[in-house]
Design a protein around this motif. Structure first.
Motif, PDB file in Angstrom:
ATOM      1  N   GLU A  71       0.814  -1.202   0.000  1.00  0.00           N
ATOM      2  CA  GLU A  71       0.000   0.000   0.000  1.00  0.00           C
ATOM      3  C   GLU A  71       0.857   1.266   0.000  1.00  0.00           C
ATOM      4  O   GLU A  71       0.601   2.229  -0.711  1.00  0.00           O
ATOM      5  N   ARG A  72       1.878   1.234   0.837  1.00  0.00           N
ATOM      6  CA  ARG A  72       2.779   2.377   0.932  1.00  0.00           C
ATOM      7  C   ARG A  72       3.467   2.646  -0.413  1.00  0.00           C
ATOM      8  O   ARG A  72       3.627   3.789  -0.833  1.00  0.00           O
ATOM      9  N   LYS A  73       3.840   1.559  -1.100  1.00  0.00           N
ATOM     10  CA  LYS A  73       4.473   1.743  -2.405  1.00  0.00           C
ATOM     11  C   LYS A  73       3.491   2.302  -3.416  1.00  0.00           C
ATOM     12  O   LYS A  73       3.869   3.057  -4.303  1.00  0.00           O
ATOM     13  N   ARG A  74       2.229   1.894  -3.302  1.00  0.00           N
ATOM     14  CA  ARG A  74       1.226   2.438  -4.222  1.00  0.00           C
ATOM     15  C   ARG A  74       1.188   3.963  -4.114  1.00  0.00           C
ATOM     16  O   ARG A  74       1.231   4.676  -5.121  1.00  0.00           O
ATOM     17  N   VAL A  75       1.135   4.459  -2.902  1.00  0.00           N
ATOM     18  CA  VAL A  75       1.038   5.907  -2.733  1.00  0.00           C
ATOM     19  C   VAL A  75       2.274   6.591  -3.324  1.00  0.00           C
ATOM     20  O   VAL A  75       2.171   7.576  -4.053  1.00  0.00           O
ATOM     21  N   THR A  76       3.442   6.042  -3.028  1.00  0.00           N
ATOM     22  CA  THR A  76       4.673   6.607  -3.569  1.00  0.00           C
ATOM     23  C   THR A  76       4.661   6.620  -5.093  1.00  0.00           C
ATOM     24  O   THR A  76       5.042   7.614  -5.728  1.00  0.00           O
ATOM     25  N   THR A  77       4.223   5.518  -5.669  1.00  0.00           N
ATOM     26  CA  THR A  77       4.211   5.430  -7.131  1.00  0.00           C
ATOM     27  C   THR A  77       3.231   6.429  -7.730  1.00  0.00           C
ATOM     28  O   THR A  77       3.536   7.134  -8.699  1.00  0.00           O
ATOM     29  N   VAL A  78       2.052   6.501  -7.155  1.00  0.00           N
ATOM     30  CA  VAL A  78       1.046   7.417  -7.702  1.00  0.00           C
ATOM     31  C   VAL A  78       1.538   8.861  -7.618  1.00  0.00           C
ATOM     32  O   VAL A  78       1.382   9.645  -8.558  1.00  0.00           O
ATOM     33  N   LEU A  79       2.185   9.203  -6.514  1.00  0.00           N
ATOM     34  CA  LEU A  79       2.709  10.572  -6.381  1.00  0.00           C
ATOM     35  C   LEU A  79       3.752  10.877  -7.441  1.00  0.00           C
ATOM     36  O   LEU A  79       3.985  12.023  -7.803  1.00  0.00           O
ATOM     37  N   ARG A  80       4.418   9.840  -7.920  1.00  0.00           N
ATOM     38  CA  ARG A  80       5.532  10.039  -8.845  1.00  0.00           C
ATOM     39  C   ARG A  80       5.080  10.169 -10.292  1.00  0.00           C
ATOM     40  O   ARG A  80       5.835  10.638 -11.142  1.00  0.00           O
ATOM     41  N   ILE A  81       3.877   9.694 -10.572  1.00  0.00           N
ATOM     42  CA  ILE A  81       3.394   9.718 -11.959  1.00  0.00           C
ATOM     43  C   ILE A  81       3.199  11.163 -12.398  1.00  0.00           C
ATOM     44  O   ILE A  81       2.567  11.952 -11.707  1.00  0.00           O
ATOM     45  N   GLU A  82       3.729  11.479 -13.565  1.00  0.00           N
ATOM     46  CA  GLU A  82       3.683  12.863 -14.024  1.00  0.00           C
ATOM     47  C   GLU A  82       2.467  13.144 -14.898  1.00  0.00           C
ATOM     48  O   GLU A  82       2.156  14.293 -15.145  1.00  0.00           O
ATOM     49  N   LYS A  83       1.828  12.079 -15.361  1.00  0.00           N
ATOM     50  CA  LYS A  83       0.620  12.276 -16.175  1.00  0.00           C
ATOM     51  C   LYS A  83      -0.551  12.647 -15.268  1.00  0.00           C
ATOM     52  O   LYS A  83      -0.684  12.096 -14.183  1.00  0.00           O
ATOM     53  N   PRO A  84      -1.437  13.522 -15.738  1.00  0.00           N
ATOM     54  CA  PRO A  84      -2.630  13.793 -14.929  1.00  0.00           C
ATOM     55  C   PRO A  84      -3.480  12.536 -14.753  1.00  0.00           C
ATOM     56  O   PRO A  84      -3.647  11.750 -15.690  1.00  0.00           O
ATOM     57  N   ILE A  85      -4.006  12.357 -13.554  1.00  0.00           N
ATOM     58  CA  ILE A  85      -4.892  11.230 -13.225  1.00  0.00           C
ATOM     59  C   ILE A  85      -6.236  11.813 -12.803  1.00  0.00           C
ATOM     60  O   ILE A  85      -6.288  12.740 -12.001  1.00  0.00           O
ATOM     61  N   ILE A  86      -7.287  11.255 -13.355  1.00  0.00           N
ATOM     62  CA  ILE A  86      -8.635  11.726 -13.050  1.00  0.00           C
ATOM     63  C   ILE A  86      -9.439  10.550 -12.502  1.00  0.00           C
ATOM     64  O   ILE A  86      -9.482   9.484 -13.119  1.00  0.00           O
TER      65      ILE A  86
END
Lengths: 272, 272, 272, 272, 272, 272
Positions: free
Chosen positions: F91-106
């Motif tokens: 779970e912790r890695k998920r948050v880190t990964t999502v924060l790192r994505i540079e594409k907009p997420i909706i």
């Protein structure tokens, strides 16, 4: 995970030790382990592999021959603006990836570490330098902002007085001096550097893996808090890559003559 | 910009060098370059001029004669509460202005630096001290909070253990010791201090002006993040200026006798 | 306030000096001043008393006999998970309470300081160590995260390179070395440690009490800003207390044999 | 723990409910629950008791009669400078203590909340206001800096545009409006405020105590990070207490006439 | 101080009111108060004058005619890269200067506020918008990073969900909607905007000047803590000014046709 | 990159649109899109793919059928302590990964979003909720700390008063209410949610890719600064997973009876 670490040009060697230690060797000794453009990408892929490699507990990184790593090879053709932007975005990802790795990383700074090389050396958790290794931040000397690690970590290593002195002047310092001011963890006679790094690595590999991972996690929050500063320096460096100062610096290096920065010429000095 | 730097009492000399280096000399050697009240305002105007002076690339600041700067002249008449508040607000603006200047500033700490003098010395980007120069934080000795730079920058220079020791005790330290703990960038024999400062300045003036400005900008964000701490210390210092401890300290200094702080007298000791 | 400081087991001595200095002595010399479980609570009550003791201006803390304090006594029975959680919550409160105390605290590190002992030594405002005192962070050696002070204050004392080296490896360092890298304020020959601590305390007790309190207040905001980092490390340490590595470490210490961490065994090594 | 909460003047009622809920009622309805000087100390002692009261899980605080709490009673004699300093240091400790309490605190804002009263209301974890309750920050109206909670928490409640508007102007807003902009958690018809607060309290008292305590701990780190801002505002408020504006404001209030701030008089307007 | 505010092109009017209120009117109504390049410099000089103007206590800024300010005039010739860099450095200084001003600033957003105009509107301490005024962040629509205020202050105004929505999409919102989400302090019918702004200004000008200045000082530390984020966004915007997307956007605007960003064309889409 | 997104169980659908939009659908409608343990890993791999997918410019995530995502399926067998630790590290890695994505997420929040589901919904850059969608933070209801996103982002979305109310009580709120308080970007009638999300995505995909990426980068530094808070909450949640409250909650849910938390039982209530 047999597919890990096979990306390469032969310029980076990766070796597994029995005890869970992974040894990465930057291997272009004929050019003092300077990097070609493809090597930037390769190093990034290696760090990404380190992150997901369950068989590795501790990483040691060093250089082949007499140097640790002397940064981008100036003999490379000048990057186009697009290449420069891409390279610096790659660089930015490297820093992010290295900060995210939970395994302890140890740099064995066996010889000169310049620019990218110094960044790699100092972003390791533990840094062990040869007493006589020459360390140079170097960015300002080629007309660009120190954007790959200095704004992120130097103030947390040696304080602002030493940071600004060495980063603004790009003056060299030795491994022994670097240890004295806190820039590296230890300094030792050159021949003891790699053995000691491997010994510390081996010791950590036998330690409590969860305690080490969690302790690093807690300490690294000091660095995530400095991400805005780092991103700023990286953006400013990209800006400089398109400028006349960088072009002149590269030209001068290739011609082995002093740099004559356009921004420092009497007539052309821009208003502050 | 011929109107720059002409504010004065003759107590601050400003000299332009050909290479874009500006040399500021605090010039009241008969009183160890201590400041009269008008000099506080004058220094602020000079820093404001530095900010908008397009002909200057690097600033060097030093003291005339044997001292660098020994702070406010105790022989001045006691400020009224209104004067004290005004003076400290002036001080606060000085720090803000200095932080905003994008040109590299180098302090050549040729001799004693005390209070305001130490603040000026340490807020420079690069600080070069005489090995035997005496540095004293000094605020607590006169019964006021260290509110002009210590809470802003000492923890980023020498860490908390050294910061609290020297700031709470106001114990003196030499330039050589200051360099050892990271408080200044370099220490040198006294006669080499100004020449080296000018040499570094000259080197930076020939460097890539944009790279230097941007590198300083990125590093200075570490200091803007500490503005709340600085503002707090400045507010607390103003509070102390109206207190009995400060009045006693000034009286004792004029009478050349030990200070007997009211707050430390057995009967009058206030509850914590 | 005659009821202050009477909580005890006799293992902590508290002594008032005439000049407003309070001397706390951890007093279990036969066990190198290691702590029993009740002593954790007692120390917390003492710090809470210090906070509200109007008769005390400065605190000195030291150890009886040859040691300063060597942490939790390993001879204690293993805590149950509930006891471990309670003990670590107690620990967390200790740090919060100590940060809140406005009086200057001076540690006289007369001998070995390990784990809790080192935390107590380094959370003091001013720390004076014997040149030959042995300092060990120690947490990772017993299989737990360094959760009682390292993530809070080490990066603000010695920078990240030294922090990670000593905290990850738990390697010992001497008081002299600790002073060299900035971990403590001063180091001195052993017999001068307590006298000097008392002398500094006495000097501060005669100083301007408001100026000292306010200066400490301003500087301590650097530490309150690091509370999230500290809380994180504390939470991670609690997590580790329930793990197999900690159990094995305690067993091995009692059996005086090397620790064989389950997490570091080849087969059982958990994926990162 | 039968000795808890017995400090008093009768102006603060403390009542234990069976379910672990503690109800604190500010009880001076004839003066709209404004505070006398002794009540400041009493409230601090009550909060300190709450911290160590093992029988309480959740706290509800409200006001007797029609008001919640309208701040310091202006009918009190003017404090001397020493009293003012002491009172504001007391205030500062209140905020620190409340931030440290790990039990959820719920404010039932049954009527007017002004100054200290608003600080108490908004520093609760959950704040439930009567739709028609009048909320006034109020500090600037009496010539002092908003130093007891606004700089700490308003920007984290309603953002800077609303914060600066209401804090600079001291304009009143209703509970319903406060809910709309995020200043309080909920707003309800007046008669439902206390019942709903007790219901939420009872629900939390039946919840997972560790999960609630830990969740609050994690969220409160957002507030500890703002401690420097809070300390700054508190120091600036103390400064103002000694000024002519505060004296005039108190005089005008007693004489029930408009305030004529010295600092805003045409002749006497101080330079910025 | 008769020399203040006389810099101009006639496109910015500055008017002193008797009560210490200064009214600044952006005055180019035929072009919806868009800015020519010289106006950027002029506005900076005006803000610098505001800082040192001892006769002004509160500032109100508004637009002449139907608009507040619609940003840089697209009819201006394209800036050269040097001009773009200079303009953006000017912009960066504007933000720094505005943050430093201690007098309250009130924006009367009488009509459309776009780009630079919105930045000016939202960096005021108090912002009062016409219910039907159209607000547009706008940077991304012309192919550049939102680098003049959004990263500095939007998250402190409306939170991340609203910030990212409006800043990434550049969707317009009305003054009434802006008030609802916290982006501005108040919204009112258009004809009441300037009168109310002047009324609030006049009220503040009669208030306690020190209390207001100090309260603003304490609250503004929330913004100085965000300087790294702001500097980052500013640097990234400069980067974009040299790019093909910005060039295409300006061309399309002049040709009154939809923008066809090169970076979004199927073939030319750059790797992320 | 044909190998991307093929990890799966069929419970997550990934669909490429022509315009560079990627649509991710959580697809387990029979169980309200709750997650099995393997789905946690699968989602992480999908986010990692998103990061390196050069053909995707914007991501939309939604749920199949009537729900968005209702968190971990309670019908799953109880995790062992090791599984719980592993799951939470995932779970912790998920948050880190999502924060790192540079594409907009909706996020298109078409229906109930609970726990993990709410975390996914709110960590998107832009969040569009059905007016009647039910949102529940939910962690405290099952006896664990809100450790997956609340401490990271809620204070930056809705402020502390709303954050603590909803996170401590786990009270549900509708999409319309969530929009009103700033928790989501927009709310709309249910049937318009996905179409609008795709429309915004398509618009962004046609926008300036570099400007959007850089703007997100600058804004996301607000989140990296909150990493210590997030890590703390994550560590505390792991701690709770081993506790009696969580075990009881899961048992009660399976038995469809009220939870009777051990920590809240009169006798067993632990000391605070």
């Amino acid at each position: 995970m047999s597919d890990l670490y096979n990306h390469g040009t032969g310029n980076v060697l990766v070796e597994r030790h029995d005890d869970g230690v992974l040894l990465i060797t930057i291997n272009r000794p004929s050019r003092y382990n300077s990097l070609t453009l493809p090597m930037f990408e390769e190093m990034n892929r290696i760090w990404a592999d380190v992150e997901r490699d369950d068989d590795t507990r501790v990483v040691v990184i060093t250089g082949a021959g007499k140097a640790f790593c002397t940064g981008m090879d100036v003999a490379q053709p000048d990057p186009t603006p697009e290449q420069a932007l891409a390279m610096l975005e790659t660089e930015r990802k490297r820093v992010t990836t290295v900060l995210r790795i939970e395994k302890p990383i140890i740099s064995a700074i066996n010889g000169p570490a310049v620019g990218y090389g110094l960044s790699t050396a100092l972003l390791a958790d533990i840094s062990i330098a040869a007493d006589d290794a020459v360390l140079i931040e170097g960015h300002t000397k080629v007309g660009v902002t120190a954007g790959d690690h200095a704004a992120l970590i130097w103030p947390l290593l040696v304080g602002m007085a030493k940071t600004k002195y060495y980063v603004l002047t790009s003056e060299k310092l030795t491994g022994a001096e670097a240890e004295r001011i806190g820039l590296v963890s230890l300094s030792l006679p050159r021949e003891q550097v790699l053995p000691r790094a491997l010994e510390v690595a081996s010791q950590l590999a036998r330690g409590s893996q969860q305690a080490l991972r969690f302790t690093k996690r807690a300490l690294n929050t000091w660095l995530t808090n400095a991400v805005p500063q780092h991103e700023l320096s990286a953006a400013l460096e990209i800006l400089d890559f398109a400028g006349a100062d960088y072009a002149e610096a590269r030209q001068a290096f290739r011609e082995k003559r002093p740099v004559d920065f356009p921004s420092a010429r009497p007539a052309g000095a821009p208003a502050n």
